[in-house]
Design a protein around this motif. Sequence first.
Motif, short mmCIF file in Angstrom:
data_model
loop_
_atom_site.label_atom_id
_atom_site.label_comp_id
_atom_site.label_asym_id
_atom_site.label_seq_id
_atom_site.Cartn_x
_atom_site.Cartn_y
_atom_site.Cartn_z
N SER A 16 0.93 -1.13 -0.43
CA SER A 16 0.11 -0.04 0.00
C SER A 16 0.38 1.15 0.41
CB SER A 16 -1.10 0.19 0.74
OG SER A 16 -2.31 -0.89 1.46
N LYS A 47 -4.29 0.04 -0.67
CA LYS A 47 -3.39 -0.69 -1.80
C LYS A 47 -2.99 0.39 -3.22
CE LYS A 47 -5.31 -4.44 0.44
NZ LYS A 47 -6.16 -3.62 1.46
N TYR A 83 4.37 -4.22 8.66
CA TYR A 83 3.69 -4.85 9.72
C TYR A 83 2.98 -6.33 9.21
CZ TYR A 83 0.24 -2.46 7.77
OH TYR A 83 -0.99 -1.55 7.69
N TYR A 137 -0.66 3.67 16.19
CA TYR A 137 0.10 2.08 15.89
C TYR A 137 0.88 2.99 16.21
CZ TYR A 137 -3.21 -0.64 14.03
OH TYR A 137 -4.50 -1.65 13.41
P1 ATP Z 1 -5.38 0.04 3.22
O1 ATP Z 1 -5.61 1.05 3.58
O2 ATP Z 1 -3.57 -0.58 2.71
O3 ATP Z 1 -6.22 -0.57 1.88
P2 ATP Z 1 -6.68 -2.21 4.97
O4 ATP Z 1 -7.75 -1.17 5.74
O5 ATP Z 1 -6.81 -3.52 4.16
O6 ATP Z 1 -5.50 -1.31 4.19
P3 ATP Z 1 -5.08 -2.45 7.71
O7 ATP Z 1 -5.04 -0.91 7.27
O8 ATP Z 1 -3.76 -2.66 7.03
O9 ATP Z 1 -6.06 -2.87 6.49
O10 ATP Z 1 -5.47 -3.30 8.36
C1 ATP Z 1 -5.49 -4.60 8.11
C2 ATP Z 1 -4.52 -5.12 10.01
O11 ATP Z 1 -3.43 -4.69 10.17
C3 ATP Z 1 -5.78 -4.42 10.42
O12 ATP Z 1 -5.34 -5.36 12.13
C4 ATP Z 1 -5.27 -3.78 11.24
O13 ATP Z 1 -5.33 -2.85 12.97
C5 ATP Z 1 -3.41 -3.58 11.71
N1 ATP Z 1 -3.29 -2.82 11.43
C6 ATP Z 1 -3.50 -1.36 11.08
N2 ATP Z 1 -2.68 -0.37 10.63
C7 ATP Z 1 -1.41 -1.27 11.32
C8 ATP Z 1 -0.30 -0.27 10.72
N3 ATP Z 1 0.42 1.32 11.19
N4 ATP Z 1 0.70 -1.46 12.59
C9 ATP Z 1 0.16 -2.10 12.47
N5 ATP Z 1 -0.66 -3.54 12.33
C10 ATP Z 1 -1.67 -2.10 11.91
#
Ligand code: ATP
Length: 171
Positions: A16, A47, A83, A137
């Motif tokens: 992403s 993404k 992560y 985070y």
């Molecule tokens: P994107 O915004 O890239 O499309 P998404 O919304 O599908 O992503 P994430 O925000 O990556 O997904 O969240 C997926 C998982 O990772 C969740 O359980 C979230 O709590 C965790 N997560 C999100 N951001 C972080 C971070 N900065 N550090 C660690 N874990 C995180």
Amino acid sequence: MREGTPGLDARIPEFSAGLLVLRTTDQGFEWLLLQKPNGRWEFPKGKVEPGETPLEAAIREVREEAGVSDVHVIEGFTHTIHYTYRDRWHRPGEAVTVDKTVVFYLAETHEAALRPSREHRSARWMPTAEVLQALGYNNLRDLFRHALDYLQQIRYGGVPCPKRPPKESPR
Ligand code: ATP
């Protein structure tokens, strides 16, 4: 192992891109933050789609997630975080561990109006002094510190500094 049952060590990569967007007010910088449904605050990100550069993806996400479209990239800053998380619904009946990489860029805007997407609970411009506490985070707090350091380096003495001026002492 039954067919369709994931291996315990199934891992997939995910990539992403995100943008730290700031605007300048009389009180100093304010930063665009989005609140996820779970209550955590983060910078806009999403993404990278096929055919897009990471920077194009980051700019698109700001438009889609916050309704801010006129951003000017501040050249020279990137910061990458990593992560992992468990995706229980990668495919029906298949859970995987996602190895996630997010590259962030820095930009400024003069737009103030925010229109958060349905994926978020809210969006707001947050003063620098509140951002570290709000971020959900540690890796985002590190990212933010790096961005502040970078702004200090390139703008000190020129454009307003992100730190608020000290309050005048009472007479
Ligand atoms: P994107 O915004 O890239 O499309 P998404 O919304 O599908 O992503 P994430 O925000 O990556 O997904 O969240 C997926 C998982 O990772 C969740 O359980 C979230 O709590 C965790 N997560 C999100 N951001 C972080 C971070 N900065 N550090 C660690 N874990 C995180």
